[in-house]
Scaffold this active site. Structure first.
Site, PDB file in Angstrom:
ATOM      1  N   SER A   1       1.365  -9.992  -0.863  1.00  0.00           N
ATOM      2  CA  SER A   1       1.238  -8.517  -0.310  1.00  0.00           C
ATOM      3  C   SER A   1       1.183  -7.366   0.725  1.00  0.00           C
ATOM      4  O   SER A   1       1.914  -6.906   0.339  1.00  0.00           O
ATOM      5  CB  SER A   1      -0.948  -8.288  -1.085  1.00  0.00           C
ATOM      6  OG  SER A   1      -1.410  -8.897  -0.141  1.00  0.00           O
TER       7      SER A   1
ATOM      8  N   LYS B   1       0.870  -0.997  -0.055  1.00  0.00           N
ATOM      9  CA  LYS B   1      -0.205   0.194  -0.398  1.00  0.00           C
ATOM     10  C   LYS B   1       0.586   1.354  -0.052  1.00  0.00           C
ATOM     11  O   LYS B   1       0.794   2.071  -0.405  1.00  0.00           O
ATOM     12  CB  LYS B   1      -1.085   0.233   1.035  1.00  0.00           C
ATOM     13  CG  LYS B   1      -1.786  -1.214   0.968  1.00  0.00           C
ATOM     14  CD  LYS B   1      -3.069  -0.703   1.753  1.00  0.00           C
ATOM     15  CE  LYS B   1      -4.681  -1.563   1.401  1.00  0.00           C
ATOM     16  NZ  LYS B   1      -4.770  -2.983   2.010  1.00  0.00           N
TER      17      LYS B   1
ATOM     18  N   GLU C   1     -10.201   6.623   3.771  1.00  0.00           N
ATOM     19  CA  GLU C   1     -10.187   5.419   4.744  1.00  0.00           C
ATOM     20  C   GLU C   1      -9.430   4.182   4.787  1.00  0.00           C
ATOM     21  O   GLU C   1      -8.336   4.496   4.038  1.00  0.00           O
ATOM     22  CB  GLU C   1     -11.993   5.098   3.801  1.00  0.00           C
ATOM     23  CG  GLU C   1     -11.366   4.250   2.781  1.00  0.00           C
ATOM     24  CD  GLU C   1     -10.653   4.100   1.403  1.00  0.00           C
ATOM     25  OE1 GLU C   1     -10.346   5.259   1.565  1.00  0.00           O
ATOM     26  OE2 GLU C   1      -9.918   3.776   1.175  1.00  0.00           O
TER      27      GLU C   1
HETATM   28  C1  LIG Z   1      -5.107  -4.078   1.704  1.00  0.00           C
HETATM   29  C2  LIG Z   1      -4.076  -4.748   1.240  1.00  0.00           C
HETATM   30  C3  LIG Z   1      -4.732  -6.184   0.728  1.00  0.00           C
HETATM   31  C4  LIG Z   1      -5.881  -5.995  -0.196  1.00  0.00           C
HETATM   32  O1  LIG Z   1      -6.110  -5.034  -1.215  1.00  0.00           O
HETATM   33  P1  LIG Z   1      -5.960  -4.887  -2.795  1.00  0.00           P
HETATM   34  O2  LIG Z   1      -6.463  -2.997  -3.258  1.00  0.00           O
HETATM   35  O3  LIG Z   1      -6.371  -5.843  -3.263  1.00  0.00           O
HETATM   36  O4  LIG Z   1      -4.764  -5.081  -2.688  1.00  0.00           O
HETATM   37  C5  LIG Z   1      -3.938  -7.045   0.260  1.00  0.00           C
HETATM   38  N1  LIG Z   1      -2.837  -7.595   0.916  1.00  0.00           N
HETATM   39  C6  LIG Z   1      -2.929  -7.067   2.126  1.00  0.00           C
HETATM   40  C7  LIG Z   1      -1.615  -7.632   2.418  1.00  0.00           C
HETATM   41  C8  LIG Z   1      -2.788  -5.316   2.584  1.00  0.00           C
HETATM   42  O5  LIG Z   1      -3.179  -4.865   3.005  1.00  0.00           O
END
Ligand SMILES: *Cc1c(COP(=O)(O)O)cnc(C)c1O
Length: 398
Positions: free
Chosen positions: A379, A89, A111
């Site tokens: 992610s 993010k 948000e």
């Molecule tokens: C917020 C988040 C997601 C989901 O958000 P996307 O916009 O679909 O990427 C996935 N993995 C992590 C670690 C997150 O913090």
């Protein structure tokens, strides 16, 4: 055929900018400004320096040997979990605050659900000395204490939202309301590929650093710059969009995305909006949402707060509808099992969201050949989810 955005902000039948009259000019200004800013030399220099020295990019592309043996393929993990603040993010938050500054905005709102985007935004606001208010559902404020404390330490004001189910959807409504009251001086940093055009395209571009790196990292490692499979989880869709961005029109690459099935997409406890959703308008965009026949949003459920959203961004709605991406709903228990597997085989504790991508591997295994190159984006890291993991440990490991 391209899967990219058209000049009106649509991906096939999805997307657009459905905003109240009072925001029309603000969104129009952003639409005119974002591409010239992002493509300028000045922006690119600042953005890339921060990604390198502050975020710690490039994030490694790691060959997971034991997982590869288990699944009979060549599995590479794109390690977004190693970024500053622990997830992808921050790539987007840094980019958007630079856009906000160049547009002369003085105040940031955001948000957040699990708090990851709130922390990323509070972080870049500290870095750039901008006042920041983060809207968060009151229930999430209770569930995600450590991230709330982090945002406060960073100097952000965390505003608990008491309406609706007191989760992400309600926080987003409140952030939009704030933006409507202060359109001239306030920039709304959206955390995923959702919201009115140009947000989905802007966020996808700012996250596309992920696939830009995958290209040269794969080339360095295996002598060709594309994989056979790309895999990622989808909440709103930003880490997936970043992972596939430079491959979206390359049909040699199969795209496989994992959404949150919760207790099962056929039950009421689910967030599998691509699998079971219908077309509607949510937070300024025409997307697939979980809704009743008369258009009331159905509350989503997932064990993973970051995937607990009743819709999916327009990019992925279109990829799914066109058959370009395969979407697999992953249930809570499958994600938990995948998290323990990665932890025990590779010594990496993934975020619960990322575990939804990992949990697709056993489902894909019958299709995989030994030489197939699979790149899967981790992610985020799992520190924030330890309590949940430990709560289910005995059941999952037995
Ligand atoms: C917020 C988040 C997601 C989901 O958000 P996307 O916009 O679909 O990427 C996935 N993995 C992590 C670690 C997150 O913090």
């Amino acid at each position: 055929m391209s899967y990219n955005v058209d000049e009106n902000g649509y991906y096939g039948q999805f997307g657009g900018a459905y905003v109240p009259e009072i925001l029309y000019k603000t969104v129009e200004d952003l639409k005119k400004a974002y591409l010239p800013i992002i493509e300028s030399e000045e922006f690119q220099k600042e953005y890339r320096e921060l990604l390198r020295d502050y975020v710690g990019r490039p994030s490694p592309l790691y060959f997971a040997k034991r997982m590869s043996e288990r699944y009979g393929c060549q599995l590479y993990l794109k390690r977004e979990d190693l970024n500053h603040t622990g997830a992808h993010k921050i790539n987007n938050a840094i980019g958007q605050i630079l856009v906000a500054k160049k547009m002369g905005k003085k105040r940031i709102v955001a948000e957040t659900g699990a708090g990851q985007h709130g922390v990323a935004t509070a972080t870049v606001c500290a870095l750039m000395d901008m006042p920041c208010r983060v809207y968060m559902g009151a229930l999430d404020v209770e569930r995600q204490r450590p991230n709330v404390e982090r945002m406060k330490m960073l100097g952000a004001e965390v505003f608990p939202v008491q309406s609706g189910n007191k989760t992400l959807k309600d926080a987003t409504n409140e952030a939009i309301r704030d933006w409507c009251c202060h359109p001239a001086d306030t920039f709304y940093i959206i955390g995923s590929t959702v919201g009115p055009h140009p947000y989905p395209d802007m966020v996808a571009r700012l996250q596309s650093i992920i696939s830009e790196e995958i290209k040269w990292q794969l080339h360095d490692k295996i002598g060709r710059d594309y994989p056979d499979y790309l895999m990622a989880c989808i909440g709103g869709g930003s880490n997936a969009a970043g992972t596939i961005y430079h491959y979206i029109d390359d049909e040699r690459v199969r795209l496989v995305l994992g959404e949150a099935g919760g207790m099962g997409y056929e039950t009421a406890e689910t967030a599998a909006s691509l699998t079971i959703g219908t077309v509607g308008i949510l937070h300024g965009s025409r997307i697939k949402v979980m809704q009743t026949e008369d258009g009331q949003i159905v509350e989503p459920y997932s064990i993973s707060a970051g995937l607990d959203y009743p819709g999916t961004g327009p990019i992925h709605c279109n990829l799914y509808e066109q058959g370009r991406a395969k979407v697999i709903p992953i249930n809570d228990d499958e994600a938990l099992r995948a998290a323990y597997e990665l932890t025990r085989l590779e010594g990496i504790i993934p975020a619960l969201e990322s575990s939804h991508a990992l949990a697709m591997l056993p489902k894909l295994q019958p299709l995989l050949k030994k030489d197939d190159v699979v790149v899967l984006t981790v992610s985020g890291r799992g520190d924030k989810d330890l309590e949940t993991y430990l709560k289910h440990k005995d059941r999952i490991l037995n």
